[in-house]
Write a protein that holds these residues in place. Structure first.
Motif, PDB file in Angstrom:
ATOM      1  N   MET A 207      47.827  32.307  46.964  1.00  0.00           N
ATOM      2  CA  MET A 207      46.478  32.794  47.092  1.00  0.00           C
ATOM      3  C   MET A 207      45.517  31.795  46.454  1.00  0.00           C
ATOM      4  O   MET A 207      45.831  31.152  45.484  1.00  0.00           O
ATOM      5  CB  MET A 207      46.358  34.150  46.397  1.00  0.00           C
ATOM      6  CG  MET A 207      45.835  35.232  47.282  1.00  0.00           C
ATOM      7  SD  MET A 207      45.435  36.687  46.336  1.00  0.00           S
ATOM      8  CE  MET A 207      46.358  37.859  47.264  1.00  0.00           C
ATOM      9  N   ASP A 208      44.358  31.740  46.959  1.00  0.00           N
ATOM     10  CA  ASP A 208      43.309  30.857  46.473  1.00  0.00           C
ATOM     11  C   ASP A 208      42.787  31.379  45.126  1.00  0.00           C
ATOM     12  O   ASP A 208      42.701  32.579  44.893  1.00  0.00           O
ATOM     13  CB  ASP A 208      42.198  30.821  47.522  1.00  0.00           C
ATOM     14  CG  ASP A 208      41.099  29.859  47.152  1.00  0.00           C
ATOM     15  OD1 ASP A 208      41.338  28.972  46.310  1.00  0.00           O
ATOM     16  OD2 ASP A 208      40.004  29.999  47.723  1.00  0.00           O
ATOM     17  N   HIS A 209      42.422  30.474  44.221  1.00  0.00           N
ATOM     18  CA  HIS A 209      41.905  30.881  42.911  1.00  0.00           C
ATOM     19  C   HIS A 209      40.610  31.671  43.041  1.00  0.00           C
ATOM     20  O   HIS A 209      40.339  32.577  42.259  1.00  0.00           O
ATOM     21  CB  HIS A 209      41.676  29.657  42.017  1.00  0.00           C
ATOM     22  CG  HIS A 209      42.939  29.050  41.518  1.00  0.00           C
ATOM     23  ND1 HIS A 209      43.796  29.718  40.694  1.00  0.00           N
ATOM     24  CD2 HIS A 209      43.498  27.821  41.733  1.00  0.00           C
ATOM     25  CE1 HIS A 209      44.826  28.947  40.404  1.00  0.00           C
ATOM     26  NE2 HIS A 209      44.677  27.778  41.039  1.00  0.00           N
ATOM     27  N   GLY A 210      39.797  31.341  44.034  1.00  0.00           N
ATOM     28  CA  GLY A 210      38.557  32.084  44.270  1.00  0.00           C
ATOM     29  C   GLY A 210      38.840  33.520  44.674  1.00  0.00           C
ATOM     30  O   GLY A 210      38.151  34.447  44.252  1.00  0.00           O
ATOM     31  N   MET A 211      39.875  33.703  45.475  1.00  0.00           N
ATOM     32  CA  MET A 211      40.245  35.048  45.926  1.00  0.00           C
ATOM     33  C   MET A 211      40.805  35.864  44.760  1.00  0.00           C
ATOM     34  O   MET A 211      40.492  37.048  44.624  1.00  0.00           O
ATOM     35  CB  MET A 211      41.272  34.945  47.051  1.00  0.00           C
ATOM     36  CG  MET A 211      41.623  36.276  47.643  1.00  0.00           C
ATOM     37  SD  MET A 211      40.182  36.989  48.420  1.00  0.00           S
ATOM     38  CE  MET A 211      40.760  37.082  50.062  1.00  0.00           C
ATOM     39  N   ILE A 212      41.590  35.225  43.895  1.00  0.00           N
ATOM     40  CA  ILE A 212      42.141  35.926  42.726  1.00  0.00           C
ATOM     41  C   ILE A 212      41.008  36.347  41.794  1.00  0.00           C
ATOM     42  O   ILE A 212      40.990  37.461  41.286  1.00  0.00           O
ATOM     43  CB  ILE A 212      43.172  35.026  41.994  1.00  0.00           C
ATOM     44  CG1 ILE A 212      44.407  34.830  42.870  1.00  0.00           C
ATOM     45  CG2 ILE A 212      43.571  35.648  40.659  1.00  0.00           C
ATOM     46  CD1 ILE A 212      45.400  33.840  42.322  1.00  0.00           C
ATOM     47  N   GLY A 213      40.052  35.472  41.598  1.00  0.00           N
ATOM     48  CA  GLY A 213      38.896  35.806  40.751  1.00  0.00           C
ATOM     49  C   GLY A 213      38.093  36.957  41.326  1.00  0.00           C
ATOM     50  O   GLY A 213      37.640  37.837  40.593  1.00  0.00           O
TER      51      GLY A 213
ATOM     52  N   ILE B 152      39.241  39.353  43.259  1.00  0.00           N
ATOM     53  CA  ILE B 152      40.033  40.573  43.098  1.00  0.00           C
ATOM     54  C   ILE B 152      39.958  41.050  41.647  1.00  0.00           C
ATOM     55  O   ILE B 152      39.820  42.249  41.390  1.00  0.00           O
ATOM     56  CB  ILE B 152      41.493  40.339  43.542  1.00  0.00           C
ATOM     57  CG1 ILE B 152      41.536  40.129  45.051  1.00  0.00           C
ATOM     58  CG2 ILE B 152      42.378  41.502  43.148  1.00  0.00           C
ATOM     59  CD1 ILE B 152      42.890  39.679  45.574  1.00  0.00           C
ATOM     60  N   GLU B 153      40.027  40.134  40.702  1.00  0.00           N
ATOM     61  CA  GLU B 153      39.939  40.508  39.289  1.00  0.00           C
ATOM     62  C   GLU B 153      38.571  41.112  38.969  1.00  0.00           C
ATOM     63  O   GLU B 153      38.476  42.124  38.265  1.00  0.00           O
ATOM     64  CB  GLU B 153      40.201  39.298  38.397  1.00  0.00           C
ATOM     65  CG  GLU B 153      41.649  38.873  38.360  1.00  0.00           C
ATOM     66  CD  GLU B 153      41.873  37.614  37.544  1.00  0.00           C
ATOM     67  OE1 GLU B 153      40.880  37.044  37.019  1.00  0.00           O
ATOM     68  OE2 GLU B 153      43.027  37.202  37.440  1.00  0.00           O
ATOM     69  N   ARG B 154      37.513  40.496  39.479  1.00  0.00           N
ATOM     70  CA  ARG B 154      36.166  41.038  39.230  1.00  0.00           C
ATOM     71  C   ARG B 154      35.995  42.411  39.869  1.00  0.00           C
ATOM     72  O   ARG B 154      35.407  43.316  39.273  1.00  0.00           O
ATOM     73  CB  ARG B 154      35.104  40.064  39.743  1.00  0.00           C
ATOM     74  CG  ARG B 154      34.939  38.843  38.863  1.00  0.00           C
ATOM     75  CD  ARG B 154      33.684  38.062  39.211  1.00  0.00           C
ATOM     76  NE  ARG B 154      33.599  37.675  40.607  1.00  0.00           N
ATOM     77  CZ  ARG B 154      34.053  36.518  41.109  1.00  0.00           C
ATOM     78  NH1 ARG B 154      34.597  35.627  40.312  1.00  0.00           N
ATOM     79  NH2 ARG B 154      33.933  36.253  42.386  1.00  0.00           N
ATOM     80  N   ALA B 155      36.533  42.588  41.068  1.00  0.00           N
ATOM     81  CA  ALA B 155      36.455  43.886  41.732  1.00  0.00           C
ATOM     82  C   ALA B 155      37.239  44.936  40.946  1.00  0.00           C
ATOM     83  O   ALA B 155      36.788  46.075  40.788  1.00  0.00           O
ATOM     84  CB  ALA B 155      36.984  43.780  43.162  1.00  0.00           C
TER      85      ALA B 155
END
Length: 71
Positions: free
Chosen positions: A1-7, A9-12
């Motif tokens: 997964m892309d780091h932007g996508m992980i971030g 998801i974490e923020r959500a």
């Protein structure tokens, strides 16, 4: 997964956690329910008492006006 996508998801996930812990919306809903119940009670009371009370009040005002004008 892309780091932007992980971030994202974490923020959500953090936002959802904060929303679950925030009870200000619940309090507003409770006040709304209380206000609705008071309104229904007032409407019911006016429905039961309204005709006789308002008719008597109208008659008192009409009689007072007629007495004041006939003097």
């Amino acid at each position: 997964m892309d780091h932007g996508m992980i971030g994202l998801i974490e923020r959500a996930s953090q936002a959802l956690r904060r929303m679950r812990m925030d009870d200000r919306g619940v309090t507003a809903v409770e006040y709304g329910v209380i206000a609705a119940l008071i309104l229904v009670t007032c409407i019911t009371a006016i429905g039961f008492l309204g005709n006789s009370v308002f008719n008597n009040l109208y008659l008192q005002i009409a009689n007072a006006t007629q007495n004041a004008l006939s003097r």
